[in-house]
Design an enzyme around this catalytic site. Structure first.
Site, PDB file in Angstrom:
ATOM      1  N   SER A  83       4.052   4.976  -1.778  1.00  0.00           N
ATOM      2  CA  SER A  83       4.876   5.735  -0.841  1.00  0.00           C
ATOM      3  C   SER A  83       4.734   5.144   0.560  1.00  0.00           C
ATOM      4  CB  SER A  83       4.454   7.200  -0.809  1.00  0.00           C
ATOM      5  OG  SER A  83       5.147   7.908   0.214  1.00  0.00           O
ATOM      6  N   TYR A  95      -2.312  13.390   0.324  1.00  0.00           N
ATOM      7  CA  TYR A  95      -1.215  12.551  -0.188  1.00  0.00           C
ATOM      8  C   TYR A  95      -1.234  11.169   0.459  1.00  0.00           C
ATOM      9  CZ  TYR A  95       3.483  11.290  -1.757  1.00  0.00           C
ATOM     10  OH  TYR A  95       4.573  10.647  -2.333  1.00  0.00           O
TER      11      TYR A  95
END
Length: 265
Positions: free
Chosen positions: A138, A151
């Site tokens: 990501s 995350y």
């Protein structure tokens, strides 16, 4: 695409994983799909009755279950050409608020789950001197985002792991592809309470990702505008980054929020 292409995907029951499964099914690939929600995998398989789809209900935190799914796929179809470690979750967290379990869960799924996905296939691919290992990381792994420490940390770990793996596998003829999505329209992002620039539909993302994998692109960011954003984030001085992001909207803490999705991607 050659109908004999064999693709193994984790986190295939929703979001990016589901979109990738659909893209490869339309391209005529043989699919092995892993997700916790076996019912969703079965629903997907019914949509493509002419496609060879093997489903494996499993959690990527269970390395033994992943190894068993890999063994079953190899026994039935042979070694896959492409393995996509896509399973992932996102949780809003705050250090000092008792979120240690949430930190651990995100890291176990997003990072250790990726390693566990590749583990059953890597040795065979090295011996055969072919194959492609794909990790979905990501843009959030480029810098630490406030409220998303779990995350961002998990995706930063994934980025560095994939880079290490790429260099390790290169002499053995095995490609390693890193895909770093920006904001993609999925259940994981639909409840984010902040603007999501350059938001991209999952099906469009999946088509571009499949093309990048076919080219064995080392590192790809979609949508393309996020490549520029990622570069700027990477080089932005810390003092500017800190002042800019300290008051930015953030994902609600998972333990407090209602209707916040932690669906696997």
């Amino acid at each position: 695409m050659n109908s004999s292409l064999k693709v193994f995907i984790t986190g295939a029951s929703s979001g990016i994983g589901l979109a990738l499964a659909g893209e490869y099914a339309r391209r005529g690939a043989i699919l092995g799909l892993v997700a916790r929600r076996g019912d969703k995998l079965a629903e997907f398989a019914q949509r493509f009755p002419k496609t060879s789809i093997s489903i494996y209900p499993a959690d990527v935190r269970d390395a033994d279950a992943l190894a068993d799914a890999a063994s079953q796929f190899i026994a039935q179809h042979g070694m896959p050409d492409v393995v996509i470690a896509n399973a992932g979750i996102s949780k809003g967290v705050i250090t000092g608020h008792g979120d240690l379990d949430a930190f651990r869960e995100v890291m176990e799924v997003n990072y250790f789950g990726m390693v566990a996905t590749f583990e059953p296939f890597a040795a065979q691919m090295r011996a055969a001197r072919r194959g492609t290992l794909v990790g979905v990381a990501s843009v959030a792994g480029v810098r630490g985002l406030p409220g998303s420490g779990a995350y961002s940390a998990s995706k930063a770990a994934a980025l560095k792991y994939l880079e290490s793996l790429r260099v390790e596998m290169r002499p053995h003829g095995v490609a390693v592809v890193t895909i770093a999505p920006g904001y993609i329209r999925t259940p994981m992002t639909e409840h984010n309470p902040y603007p999501m620039p350059f938001l991209m539909d999952a099906d469009r993302f999946a088509a571009k990702t499949a093309d990048a994998i076919a080219r064995k692109t080392r590192f790809a960011i979609f949508p393309w505008q996020m490549r520029i954003a990622a570069l700027l984030l990477h080089i932005l001085p810390r003092w500017i980054y800190d002042r800019t992001l300290e008051k930015a909207p953030r994902k609600p803490r998972a333990a407090d929020a209602k209707n916040v999705s932690d669906a696997p991607e």
